[in-house]
Design a protein around this motif. Structure first.
Motif, PDB file in Angstrom:
ATOM      1  N   ASN A   1       0.781  -1.173   0.091  1.00 59.52           N
ATOM      2  CA  ASN A   1       0.156   0.019  -0.144  1.00 59.52           C
ATOM      3  C   ASN A   1       0.779   1.420   0.031  1.00 59.52           C
ATOM      4  OD1 ASN A   1      -2.531  -1.154  -0.113  1.00 59.52           O
ATOM      5  ND2 ASN A   1      -2.391  -1.476   2.101  1.00 59.52           N
ATOM      6  N   ALA A   2       2.042   1.232   0.879  1.00 61.24           N
ATOM      7  CA  ALA A   2       3.029   2.307   0.806  1.00 61.24           C
ATOM      8  C   ALA A   2       3.415   2.584  -0.510  1.00 61.24           C
ATOM      9  CB  ALA A   2       3.907   2.205   1.821  1.00 61.24           C
ATOM     10  N   ILE A   3       3.884   1.528  -1.312  1.00 55.84           N
ATOM     11  CA  ILE A   3       4.506   1.639  -2.178  1.00 55.84           C
ATOM     12  C   ILE A   3       3.484   2.022  -3.386  1.00 55.84           C
ATOM     13  CG2 ILE A   3       5.721   0.151  -4.196  1.00 55.84           C
ATOM     14  CD1 ILE A   3       7.439   0.727  -1.761  1.00 55.84           C
ATOM     15  N   LYS A   4       2.348   1.534  -3.507  1.00 61.01           N
ATOM     16  CA  LYS A   4       1.392   2.196  -4.403  1.00 61.01           C
ATOM     17  C   LYS A   4       1.089   3.589  -4.271  1.00 61.01           C
ATOM     18  CE  LYS A   4      -0.982  -1.989  -5.323  1.00 61.01           C
ATOM     19  NZ  LYS A   4      -2.604  -2.760  -4.858  1.00 61.01           N
ATOM     20  N   LEU A   5       1.077   4.293  -3.065  1.00 59.98           N
ATOM     21  CA  LEU A   5       1.192   5.581  -2.732  1.00 59.98           C
ATOM     22  C   LEU A   5       2.172   6.247  -3.260  1.00 59.98           C
ATOM     23  CD1 LEU A   5      -0.450   5.853   0.832  1.00 59.98           C
ATOM     24  CD2 LEU A   5      -1.568   6.240  -1.343  1.00 59.98           C
TER      25      LEU A   5
ATOM     26  N   SER B   1       4.852   9.765  -7.571  1.00 57.33           N
ATOM     27  CA  SER B   1       5.578   9.808  -8.731  1.00 57.33           C
ATOM     28  C   SER B   1       5.413  10.035  -9.885  1.00 57.33           C
ATOM     29  CB  SER B   1       6.863   8.845  -8.301  1.00 57.33           C
ATOM     30  OG  SER B   1       6.426   7.659  -8.648  1.00 57.33           O
ATOM     31  N   GLY B   2       4.154   9.224 -10.192  1.00 53.95           N
ATOM     32  CA  GLY B   2       3.694   9.224 -11.538  1.00 53.95           C
ATOM     33  C   GLY B   2       2.933  10.408 -11.750  1.00 53.95           C
TER      34      GLY B   2
ATOM     35  N   GLU C   1      -3.294   2.621 -13.092  1.00 53.04           N
ATOM     36  CA  GLU C   1      -3.232   1.304 -12.329  1.00 53.04           C
ATOM     37  C   GLU C   1      -2.867   1.241 -10.873  1.00 53.04           C
ATOM     38  OE1 GLU C   1      -1.938  -1.463 -16.257  1.00 53.04           O
ATOM     39  OE2 GLU C   1      -0.735  -1.307 -14.641  1.00 53.04           O
ATOM     40  N   SER C   2      -2.848   2.426 -10.435  1.00 52.50           N
ATOM     41  CA  SER C   2      -2.475   2.408  -9.094  1.00 52.50           C
ATOM     42  C   SER C   2      -3.438   2.114  -7.891  1.00 52.50           C
ATOM     43  CB  SER C   2      -2.190   4.023  -8.740  1.00 52.50           C
ATOM     44  OG  SER C   2      -3.377   4.782  -8.892  1.00 52.50           O
TER      45      SER C   2
ATOM     46  N   LYS D   1      -4.874   7.995  -2.171  1.00 56.25           N
ATOM     47  CA  LYS D   1      -4.379   7.869  -3.327  1.00 56.25           C
ATOM     48  C   LYS D   1      -4.569   9.271  -4.364  1.00 56.25           C
ATOM     49  CE  LYS D   1      -4.096   3.010  -4.143  1.00 56.25           C
ATOM     50  NZ  LYS D   1      -4.647   2.605  -2.968  1.00 56.25           N
ATOM     51  N   VAL D   2      -5.781   9.458  -3.966  1.00 59.98           N
ATOM     52  CA  VAL D   2      -6.164  10.857  -4.825  1.00 59.98           C
ATOM     53  C   VAL D   2      -5.351  12.068  -3.942  1.00 59.98           C
ATOM     54  CG1 VAL D   2      -8.166  12.875  -5.092  1.00 59.98           C
ATOM     55  CG2 VAL D   2      -8.741  10.299  -5.555  1.00 59.98           C
TER      56      VAL D   2
END
Length: 221
Positions: free
Chosen positions: A25-29, A34-35, A196-197, A207-208
């Motif tokens: 979850n932390a990596i996805k954030l 970064s994206g 894809e996040s 995420k937003v």
């Protein structure tokens, strides 16, 4: 700086992967931030720079960059935007993954000299990617020599791209077109990270917020 920062970003990613338990979850954030940051820097600064003397070939090269990235992701299975599939029992060197990531890193490094904001965008993008790649490689059955060779060469490819642009002066007349290809690559990678996040393309509040922070940070950088 265009040579040092991308290497440092990969080094930081490897250290985090070694010292901190992998947290999806932390990596996805971090990927979402970064994206968004990379996309915003590309739109705010890099596209206006490349397209200021627009001709149709520049647009064609941008589309070629998108198509090239699609092909690279066919080889890497999406490692450039955080997807990596390596069997932990695998002992064979992941050649296709290696080639794809190295070519991607070399090309994204090409325009970094003199574009400090884009340099930061690429470096920030590399940290979560390096964490993900390192996490899988270091806990695979590959020999440590192969793993560290992979990571060292991967870290060096972006600076090598930057040095190529600086010192191979014969390429100067093609710079605008090579940079247009890089725009296509960055657009594809950064938007794919965003879309894809989240599972089923649904964005939760965290995420937003990560995406908004990435865009706002890029704007005020």
């Amino acid at each position: 700086m265009s040579s040092f920062l991308p290497i440092l970003a990969v080094f930081i990613g490897v250290i985090i992967a070694r010292l901190i338990k992998y947290n999806a979850n932390a990596i996805k954030l971090l990927l979402s931030f970064s994206g968004a940051f990379l996309l915003a820097i590309t739109v705010f600064e890099f596209i206006p720079h490349v397209y200021k003397d627009y001709n149709k070939l520049v647009g064609v090269c941008t589309m070629l960059g998108i198509l090239l990235q699609l092909f690279l992701e066919f080889l890497s299975k999406g490692a450039e935007h955080g997807h990596i599939h390596i069997d932990k029992s695998e002992t064979n060197f992941p050649v296709l993954l290696f080639i794809s990531l190295c070519l991607h890193s070399f090309l994204e490094g090409y325009p970094l000299h003199g574009h400090n904001h884009l340099l930061w965008g690429v470096a920030i993008h590399k940290v979560p990617i390096a964490i993900i790649i390192s996490s899988f490689l270091l806990y695979s059955s590959l020999s440590r020599i192969k793993v560290f060779m992979f990571l060292i060469i991967f870290a060096l490819m972006t600076p090598l791209g930057s040095l190529t642009q600086q010192y191979f002066t014969g390429l100067a007349k093609f710079n605008i077109y090579i940079e247009a290809v890089v725009i296509g690559i960055l657009l594809h990678v950064s938007t794919t990270i965003l879309f894809e996040s989240s599972k089923n393309h649904q964005f939760n509040l965290s995420k937003v917020l990560a995406i908004l922070v990435g865009v706002i940070t890029a704007y005020f950088l």
